[in-house]
Design an enzyme around this catalytic site. Sequence first.
Site, PDB file in Angstrom:
ATOM      1  N   LYS A 162      -7.888  -1.945   8.723  1.00  0.00           N
ATOM      2  CA  LYS A 162      -7.365  -1.347   7.493  1.00  0.00           C
ATOM      3  C   LYS A 162      -8.204  -1.761   6.276  1.00  0.00           C
ATOM      4  O   LYS A 162      -8.630  -0.932   5.471  1.00  0.00           O
ATOM      5  CB  LYS A 162      -5.899  -1.772   7.303  1.00  0.00           C
ATOM      6  CG  LYS A 162      -5.276  -1.337   5.998  1.00  0.00           C
ATOM      7  CD  LYS A 162      -5.156   0.162   5.875  1.00  0.00           C
ATOM      8  CE  LYS A 162      -4.710   0.554   4.484  1.00  0.00           C
ATOM      9  NZ  LYS A 162      -4.664   1.980   4.261  1.00  0.00           N
TER      10      LYS A 162
ATOM     11  N   ASN B  57     -10.705   0.735   3.995  1.00  0.00           N
ATOM     12  CA  ASN B  57     -10.546   0.954   2.557  1.00  0.00           C
ATOM     13  C   ASN B  57     -11.762   0.471   1.772  1.00  0.00           C
ATOM     14  O   ASN B  57     -12.178   1.105   0.806  1.00  0.00           O
ATOM     15  CB  ASN B  57      -9.281   0.248   2.047  1.00  0.00           C
ATOM     16  CG  ASN B  57      -8.062   1.141   2.194  1.00  0.00           C
ATOM     17  OD1 ASN B  57      -8.170   2.253   2.716  1.00  0.00           O
ATOM     18  ND2 ASN B  57      -6.912   0.686   1.755  1.00  0.00           N
TER      19      ASN B  57
ATOM     20  N   CYS C 159      -4.265   0.899  -3.637  1.00  0.00           N
ATOM     21  CA  CYS C 159      -4.900   0.313  -2.448  1.00  0.00           C
ATOM     22  C   CYS C 159      -6.320  -0.215  -2.662  1.00  0.00           C
ATOM     23  O   CYS C 159      -6.559  -1.407  -2.479  1.00  0.00           O
ATOM     24  CB  CYS C 159      -4.897   1.335  -1.311  1.00  0.00           C
ATOM     25  SG  CYS C 159      -3.224   1.693  -0.731  1.00  0.00           S
TER      26      CYS C 159
ATOM     27  N   LYS D 222      -6.983  -3.486  -4.896  1.00  0.00           N
ATOM     28  CA  LYS D 222      -6.413  -4.738  -4.370  1.00  0.00           C
ATOM     29  C   LYS D 222      -6.987  -5.074  -2.989  1.00  0.00           C
ATOM     30  O   LYS D 222      -7.194  -6.249  -2.667  1.00  0.00           O
ATOM     31  CB  LYS D 222      -4.885  -4.675  -4.342  1.00  0.00           C
ATOM     32  CG  LYS D 222      -4.286  -3.888  -3.195  1.00  0.00           C
ATOM     33  CD  LYS D 222      -2.790  -4.043  -3.125  1.00  0.00           C
ATOM     34  CE  LYS D 222      -2.157  -3.176  -2.050  1.00  0.00           C
ATOM     35  NZ  LYS D 222      -2.517  -3.510  -0.672  1.00  0.00           N
TER      36      LYS D 222
ATOM     37  N   ARG E 189      -0.753   2.916 -10.667  1.00  0.00           N
ATOM     38  CA  ARG E 189      -1.334   1.601 -10.371  1.00  0.00           C
ATOM     39  C   ARG E 189      -2.869   1.650 -10.400  1.00  0.00           C
ATOM     40  O   ARG E 189      -3.487   2.458  -9.732  1.00  0.00           O
ATOM     41  CB  ARG E 189      -0.833   1.101  -9.007  1.00  0.00           C
ATOM     42  CG  ARG E 189       0.616   0.668  -9.057  1.00  0.00           C
ATOM     43  CD  ARG E 189       1.135   0.230  -7.712  1.00  0.00           C
ATOM     44  NE  ARG E 189       1.476   1.338  -6.849  1.00  0.00           N
ATOM     45  CZ  ARG E 189       2.082   1.208  -5.661  1.00  0.00           C
ATOM     46  NH1 ARG E 189       2.394   0.016  -5.210  1.00  0.00           N
ATOM     47  NH2 ARG E 189       2.372   2.266  -4.940  1.00  0.00           N
TER      48      ARG E 189
END
Length: 432
Positions: free
Chosen positions: A207, A211, A263, A266, A331
């Site tokens: 994951k 990203n 996502c 961070k 965000r």
Amino acid sequence: MKLCMIGTGYVGLVSGACFADLGNEVVCVDKDLNKIKSLKNGISPIYEPGLEELVKKNYKNGRLKFSTNLKKSVAISNIIFICVGTPTKKNSNSADLSHVYKVTKEIRNAINKFKIIVTKSTVPVATGDEIEKILLKKKSKKKFSVVSNPEFLREGEAIRDFVYPDRIVIGTNHARTNRILKNLYSPLISKGAKYVNTTRRASELIKYASNSFLATKITFINEIANLCEKINVNVEDISIGMGLDKRIGGRFLRAGPAYGGSCFPKDTKAIVNTADKFKINLSLIKSVIKSNQKRSLLLLNKINEILKGRIKNKNICFLGVTFKANTDDMRDSSSLLMIPSLAKKGAKINYYDPTGEKKIFKKNKNVTFSKNIKSAVRNADLVIIHTDWNDFKSVNFKSLIKKKNFIIYDLRNIYSNLKMKKDKIKYFGIGR
Ligand SMILES: NC(=O)c1ccc[n+]([C@@H]2O[C@H](COP(=O)([O-])OP(=O)(O)OC[C@H]3O[C@@H](n4cnc5c(N)ncnc54)[C@H](O)[C@@H]3O)[C@@H](O)[C@H]2O)c1
């Protein structure tokens, strides 16, 4: 199957509603009573195309339930999905796992028979080991299996992404658990999703690596766009020319503002933090983070250039403020830096977003929300197209804007240079 989603946010609610639609009995749990109340009234607390309809349909047919009672919901379910947030910890780059661990302790007290506990939240490598340790603290026999199953959906396309994923990653060495989860996902596998069974740690890292790679692709094309602006080349030609190479692929190769959202910012920080702990220098991802952080400043400098250094008292209109189209998620949106900075320099900001007014800008002087595109752009000296909502794709700026010499800065390259030239509109895009 009987499923329990803990955390009814973007991931928990979308996956819960989709699992219910596939015929499972699902209870979505959240500690936020207002969220649960509004869901019971058929109102989705988040904007996601098609979600409210899916929630209503499955709530009505009884397959989807909502609750604030974690203990009861875990007790009646076979598979528990942890879907709580893992934001960046304050004053650090690491992921804040306090919600994950809090929920784990609550699950521990509710285990009454064998449960599969699945981490859908994005969590650093070895978090599954820690969850297992916490659960084992209860003196009973091991009645659970802890699995990593990261979620890859994109906000704005979440339902489609959930139902037609490229792959489903399941991190477990437990054969029976793997069989049960493969069965749960079988309707998606039969539609073409690849099923990947790997170790729990590998699944957790897949994951973050995915990203970080996507964030790198965006940052790469953004930097190439900077070069294009200096050499009179259109970055879109570069994206097309590069993207047609199957080894590269055209997606995530569109230049624009800094990447944002809940996502990429961070997760890039968290993977660097994990690697640092193991004394591994992820220098490439570190550069990506730096470059992205500088990008909003670079665009602000460009705005200053466009307005010839005269920002004070200029009417600047933002079309869209969320981090991308088709979501209400603010965000790490680049507008959070750009709007206050321009307002501080004396600009009068008027913004419109299809998902409504944003609380966060209420505290800024000189920043106002308009209820539609028409009133947002009316007095603009400069229109900044910040997100590429369809609503912004065929605006007749000439008929809507009162001022003669208005300028458009299109951060999403929605419009063509040629058309703008024909319409005699002063227009700037990205990397053109
Ligand atoms: N948003 C995305 O597009 C996306 C995509 C893939 C993965 N993820 C990952 O999924 C996770 C969740 O992300 P999100 O965007 O859905 O978060 P979110 O903030 O939208 O939702 C999290 C929910 O968890 C609830 N919660 C927190 N503590 C709780 C507790 N103790 N008991 C019950 N509920 C509790 C919160 O009230 C909130 O409603 C994160 O790790 C994120 O990185 C997000």
